[in-house]
Write a protein that holds these residues in place. Structure first.
Motif, PDB file in Angstrom:
ATOM      1  N   CYS A 295       6.135  16.131  83.522  1.00  0.00           N
ATOM      2  CA  CYS A 295       6.284  17.319  84.370  1.00  0.00           C
ATOM      3  C   CYS A 295       7.771  17.434  84.725  1.00  0.00           C
ATOM      4  N   ALA A 296       8.560  17.879  83.757  1.00  0.00           N
ATOM      5  CA  ALA A 296      10.011  17.739  83.808  1.00  0.00           C
ATOM      6  C   ALA A 296      10.670  19.074  84.165  1.00  0.00           C
ATOM      7  N   ALA A 297      11.174  19.177  85.360  1.00  0.00           N
ATOM      8  CA  ALA A 297      11.815  20.405  85.821  1.00  0.00           C
ATOM      9  C   ALA A 297      13.330  20.272  85.760  1.00  0.00           C
ATOM     10  N   GLY A 298      13.991  21.401  85.473  1.00  0.00           N
ATOM     11  CA  GLY A 298      15.451  21.401  85.431  1.00  0.00           C
ATOM     12  C   GLY A 298      15.982  20.445  84.386  1.00  0.00           C
ATOM     13  N   PRO A 299      17.037  19.694  84.699  1.00  0.00           N
ATOM     14  CA  PRO A 299      17.641  18.793  83.701  1.00  0.00           C
ATOM     15  C   PRO A 299      16.726  17.654  83.274  1.00  0.00           C
ATOM     16  N   HIS A 300      15.660  17.377  84.039  1.00  0.00           N
ATOM     17  CA  HIS A 300      14.717  16.346  83.595  1.00  0.00           C
ATOM     18  C   HIS A 300      14.060  16.716  82.272  1.00  0.00           C
ATOM     19  N   ALA A 301      14.044  18.001  81.940  1.00  0.00           N
ATOM     20  CA  ALA A 301      13.438  18.445  80.686  1.00  0.00           C
ATOM     21  C   ALA A 301      14.183  17.920  79.466  1.00  0.00           C
ATOM     22  N   THR A 302      15.382  17.420  79.643  1.00  0.00           N
ATOM     23  CA  THR A 302      16.138  16.876  78.516  1.00  0.00           C
ATOM     24  C   THR A 302      15.820  15.404  78.275  1.00  0.00           C
ATOM     25  N   THR A 303      15.010  14.793  79.150  1.00  0.00           N
ATOM     26  CA  THR A 303      14.539  13.418  78.954  1.00  0.00           C
ATOM     27  C   THR A 303      13.177  13.489  78.295  1.00  0.00           C
ATOM     28  N   LEU A 304      13.059  12.951  77.089  1.00  0.00           N
ATOM     29  CA  LEU A 304      11.873  13.203  76.268  1.00  0.00           C
ATOM     30  C   LEU A 304      10.586  12.746  76.937  1.00  0.00           C
ATOM     31  N   HIS A 305      10.598  11.576  77.545  1.00  0.00           N
ATOM     32  CA  HIS A 305       9.396  11.039  78.180  1.00  0.00           C
ATOM     33  C   HIS A 305       9.637  10.898  79.683  1.00  0.00           C
ATOM     34  N   TRP A 306       9.962  11.999  80.337  1.00  0.00           N
ATOM     35  CA  TRP A 306      10.158  11.962  81.785  1.00  0.00           C
ATOM     36  C   TRP A 306       8.786  11.910  82.457  1.00  0.00           C
ATOM     37  N   MET A 307       8.412  10.739  82.987  1.00  0.00           N
ATOM     38  CA  MET A 307       7.104  10.598  83.629  1.00  0.00           C
ATOM     39  C   MET A 307       7.213  10.109  85.068  1.00  0.00           C
ATOM     40  N   ARG A 308       8.450  10.038  85.577  1.00  0.00           N
ATOM     41  CA  ARG A 308       8.586   9.693  86.997  1.00  0.00           C
ATOM     42  C   ARG A 308       8.076  10.839  87.863  1.00  0.00           C
ATOM     43  N   ASN A 309       8.335  12.046  87.418  1.00  0.00           N
ATOM     44  CA  ASN A 309       7.795  13.240  88.064  1.00  0.00           C
ATOM     45  C   ASN A 309       8.040  13.252  89.577  1.00  0.00           C
ATOM     46  N   ASP A 310       9.264  12.928  89.956  1.00  0.00           N
ATOM     47  CA  ASP A 310       9.597  12.878  91.379  1.00  0.00           C
ATOM     48  C   ASP A 310      10.755  13.808  91.737  1.00  0.00           C
ATOM     49  N   GLY A 311      11.096  14.728  90.822  1.00  0.00           N
ATOM     50  CA  GLY A 311      12.250  15.589  91.047  1.00  0.00           C
ATOM     51  C   GLY A 311      11.878  16.944  91.633  1.00  0.00           C
ATOM     52  N   PRO A 312      12.863  17.696  92.048  1.00  0.00           N
ATOM     53  CA  PRO A 312      12.620  19.015  92.628  1.00  0.00           C
ATOM     54  C   PRO A 312      12.230  20.039  91.574  1.00  0.00           C
ATOM     55  N   VAL A 313      11.542  21.074  92.021  1.00  0.00           N
ATOM     56  CA  VAL A 313      11.132  22.195  91.168  1.00  0.00           C
ATOM     57  C   VAL A 313      11.814  23.432  91.738  1.00  0.00           C
ATOM     58  N   ARG A 314      12.818  23.951  91.000  1.00  0.00           N
ATOM     59  CA  ARG A 314      13.680  24.988  91.566  1.00  0.00           C
ATOM     60  C   ARG A 314      13.601  26.283  90.775  1.00  0.00           C
ATOM     61  N   PRO A 315      13.534  27.417  91.474  1.00  0.00           N
ATOM     62  CA  PRO A 315      13.569  28.709  90.769  1.00  0.00           C
ATOM     63  C   PRO A 315      14.866  28.861  89.989  1.00  0.00           C
ATOM     64  N   GLY A 316      14.781  29.545  88.858  1.00  0.00           N
ATOM     65  CA  GLY A 316      15.939  29.728  88.000  1.00  0.00           C
ATOM     66  C   GLY A 316      16.059  28.672  86.934  1.00  0.00           C
ATOM     67  N   GLU A 317      15.290  27.574  87.074  1.00  0.00           N
ATOM     68  CA  GLU A 317      15.306  26.507  86.074  1.00  0.00           C
ATOM     69  C   GLU A 317      14.012  26.542  85.266  1.00  0.00           C
ATOM     70  N   LEU A 318      13.941  25.661  84.271  1.00  0.00           N
ATOM     71  CA  LEU A 318      12.773  25.581  83.406  1.00  0.00           C
ATOM     72  C   LEU A 318      11.924  24.370  83.767  1.00  0.00           C
ATOM     73  N   LEU A 319      10.622  24.496  83.534  1.00  0.00           N
ATOM     74  CA  LEU A 319       9.689  23.380  83.651  1.00  0.00           C
ATOM     75  C   LEU A 319       9.148  23.071  82.267  1.00  0.00           C
ATOM     76  N   LEU A 320       9.377  21.847  81.796  1.00  0.00           N
ATOM     77  CA  LEU A 320       8.792  21.389  80.540  1.00  0.00           C
ATOM     78  C   LEU A 320       7.557  20.575  80.908  1.00  0.00           C
ATOM     79  N   LEU A 321       6.387  21.121  80.605  1.00  0.00           N
ATOM     80  CA  LEU A 321       5.119  20.463  80.919  1.00  0.00           C
ATOM     81  C   LEU A 321       4.460  20.011  79.618  1.00  0.00           C
ATOM     82  N   ASP A 322       4.365  18.702  79.437  1.00  0.00           N
ATOM     83  CA  ASP A 322       3.762  18.075  78.258  1.00  0.00           C
ATOM     84  C   ASP A 322       2.581  17.260  78.766  1.00  0.00           C
TER      85      ASP A 322
END
Length: 497
Positions: A287-314
Motif C-alpha cells: 500500500c505504497a503512497a507517494g515516493p513509497h511507490a518506488t520501493t517494489l515491496h513496500w509492506m511497512r505501510n506506515d506512511g502518509p497518504v497525500r492528495p496530489g500523489e499516487l497510490l500503488l496498491l498491489d
C-alpha cells in the motif's frame, strides 16, 4: 487476549514438581501415570463423560476431490515403485505459547485438499506401477487422557478436528493417525522421496533413506505439475480475483479516511475484504503512497497518504483453497492524474497492453516480458532519460534502472507459483492453455535519482493483471478493474460520488 493454555510436556519435565499447583494461570504438567498435577481425580473423571456425540455422518467429498485424485495419479506415474512422502507442515511459534496462523505446504494441499497442520500424505508403491495413498492426520483430541481440555492444542482450546472417519469421507482417502507415521516411515524399505522443509520429524525418520537430489526432483515435479491449471483451479483463481476487485473498490471509497491516517488504513480495508470472502491475503499487501511507490515491496505501510500523489496498491485475496490473486493498480489519491503522472502511467499502460497481447499458446514464456520492456525503453529514450536507439538500450539493459523487475510470473496456490520448476519448463518454456500468469510492467523514479528531472523523482507506477492462457489467446481475469488512465479516473469518481 487469549488465556494461558495448559500443555502436555515432555517426559523429562514430567519428573519435575510444579512449584505452585494452585496458581491457575500456570500450565498444568503431566505425570508419568497420565494424571495432571493440579487436577483432582474427581475433576478428571468428571471431564470424561457427559458430552454429546458430535460425529458427523454422510459428509460430501470436497469439491475438488476428483481433480485431486487425478493429480495423485500423475504423480504416481512419474515415480513408479517409489514411496512418496508429502507433509503439510507444523505450527510455528510466534512468541512463547502463541503460534502463527497455519498455512499448509502447497505441495500437500495440492494433492490432498486438506489444510490442517501435521498431516502427511504417503503414497506406498504397489509394485512396479501404481501407489496406494494414505492420509495421516491428527484424530479428534482424546477425552480419556484429558487432551481435549488440558492440552494447548486440544478441542476446547483451538476447536474441533475432524475424526479420521470424517476425513475419509471428505478427502476420499484412507486416513490413519499421524502419530504413527514416523514409525511407519522408519520401517520403510526401497526408494523413498519426500518434500523437505516442512516437517522435521518426517525428515528425521527418513534421514537414512533419502537424498537431497532425489527429493528436489520430487519437489520440482510437483511445481511443474502446477504450471497448467485445471478447471477447478481456474475457477478458484477467478473467485480470488473477483474478491480482489471488490477489495480495490473498498479502498477507493475510503481514501479520504486514509489521508487522515496512513497507508495502514488502506491495508486494513483490503484485509477486511480478504478475511470476509477468503482465507487471507495471498501475500503482504503493498500500500505504497507517494515516493513509497518506488520501493517494489513496500509492506511497512506506515506512511502518509497525500492528495496530489499516487497510490500503488498491489494486493490479492487468497481463497479458502489457497489460490491467490495478484493485482496492482496505481491510483491518483485525489482522483485525477497530473500531466506528468498521466504521461508515465500511460507509458506503463502501453507496455502492459503489449505484454498482454504477447500471451498466447505457443508463445515463448518470456515474449510478454520482452514486448513490455521494448515499449518502456522507447518511452525512456523519447523522454531523453537514456540515450538511444532502443535496440542499444535493450541490449545493454539500460532501461532496468527504472523498470527494475521482470514483467510477471506464474500464479496459483503461491503468488509466485511453480517457483522451483526447471528453467526449461518455466522461464525458457512455452505457454500452454491453462497457464495463469501476471503481466505487471512498471516505471520507478527514485526520490534521490539525480539522473532524471526533479519532477519525475518519487513517482512509481505499476499496473498488474492476472492473465489466463486460453486455446485462442488469453483472458484477463481481472478485467473488471479499469486500467487506462481515463477509465481509472472515471471509476474512482463514480465510487466516491
Amino acid at each position: 487476549m487469549p488465556p494461558i493454555r495448559w500443555k502436555v510436556v515432555s517426559s523429562v519435565e514430567q519428573e519435575a514438581d510444579v512449584a505452585d499447583d494452585a496458581a491457575d494461570e500456570q500450565p498444568i504438567k503431566q505425570r508419568k501415570n497420565g494424571l495432571y498435577t493440579g487436577v483432582s481425580d474427581e475433576l478428571a473423571e468428571n471431564m470424561k463423560s457427559g458430552w454429546a456425540d458430535t460425529e458427523q455422518h454422510g459428509l460430501e467429498p470436497i469439491a475438488q476431490a476428483g481433480e485431486l485424485a487425478e493429480r495423485r495419479e500423475r504423480l504416481s506415474a512419474r515415480f513408479p515403485g517409489e514411496r512418496l512422502v508429502v507433509p503439510a507442515g507444523n505450527l510455528k511459534t510466534r512468541s512463547n505459547d502463541t503460534e502463527y496462523p497455519f498455512r499448509s505446504s502447497v505441495e500437500y494441499a495440492y494433492l490432498t485438499g486438506d489444510l490442517t497442520e501435521d498431516g502427511v500424505l504417503v503414497l506406498e508403491p504397489t509394485g512396479a506401477r501404481g501407489h496406494t495413498a494414505t492420509l495421516y492426520l491428527l484424530p479428534r483430541s482424546d477425552r480419556e487422557n484429558g487432551e481435549f481440555w488440558l492440552d494447548g492444542q486440544g478441542e476446547l482450546w483451538v476447536g474441533r478436528r475432524h475424526s479420521l472417519t470424517e476425513s475419509e469421507q471428505l478427502y476420499g482417502l484412507p486416513c490413519a493417525d499421524v502419530r504413527t507415521v514416523t514409525d511407519v516411515l522408519r520401517r520403510a524399505s526401497g526408494p523413498v522421496r519426500t518434500v523437505r522443509g516442512y516437517d522435521a520429524g518426517v525428515e528425521a525418520a527418513l534421514a537414512d533413506k533419502v537424498t537431497a537430489e532425489r527429493d528436489e526432483e520430487l519437489r520440482g515435479f510437483l511445481s511443474e505439475m502446477r504450471l497448467v491449471k485445471d478447471a477447478f483451479e481456474v475457477g478458484e483463481l477467478q473467485k480470488a480475483v473477483d474478491s480482489t476487485v471488490r477489495g480495490f473498490e473498498d479502498v477507493v471509497r475510503v481514501l479520504d479516511k486514509a489521508q487522515a491516517t496512513s497507508e495502514r488504513y488502506i491495508e486494513g480495508t483490503f484485509f477486511l475484504r480478504a478475511r470476509v470472502e477468503g482465507n487471507d491475503v495471498g501475500y503482504g499487501s503493498i500500500c505504497a503512497a507517494g515516493p513509497h511507490a518506488t520501493t517494489l515491496h513496500w509492506m511497512r505501510n506506515d506512511g502518509p497518504v497525500r492528495p496530489g500523489e499516487l497510490l500503488l496498491l498491489d494486493a490479492g485475496v487468497e481463497t479458502h483453497t489457497l489460490y491467490t490473486a495478484d493485482v496492482t493498480r496505481t491510483l491518483p489519491i485525489d482522483g485525477r492524474f497530473t500531466d506528468l503522472q498521466r504521461t508515465i502511467y500511460d507509458a506503463v499502460y502501453e507496455a502492459q497492453e503489449a505484454g498482454i497481447a504477447a500471451v498466447k499458446p505457443g508463445a515463448k514464456y518470456l515474449d510478454f516480458h520482452h514486448a513490455a520492456q521494448r515499449v518502456l525503453a522507447a518511452r525512456l529514450v523519447e523522454w531523453g532519460l537514456v540515450e538511444g536507439p532502443v535496440e542499444r538500450v535493450l541490449e545493454l539493459g539500460l532501461q532496468r534502472r527504472w523498470t527494475l523487475h521482470g514483467t510477471g510470473h506464474m500464479l496459483g496456490m503461491d503468488v509466485h507459483d511453480c517457483a522451483v520448476a526447471r528453467r526449461e519448463t518455466y522461464a525458457d518454456g512455452t505457454l500452454e492453455p491453462g497457464m495463469c500468469l501476471t503481466v505487471e510492467p512498471g516505471l520507478y523514479f527514485q526520490a534521490n535519482d539525480e539522473t532524471v528531472p526533479e519532477e519525475y523523482r518519487g513517482i512509481g507506477v505499476r499496473i498488474e493483471d492476472d492473465i489466463l492462457v486460453t486455446e485462442d489467446g488469453n483472458r484477463n481475469l481481472s478485467a473488471a478493474l479499469p486500467r487506462s488512465s481515463s477509465a481509472v479516473e472515471s471509476w474512482m469518481a463514480e465510487l466516491r460520488s
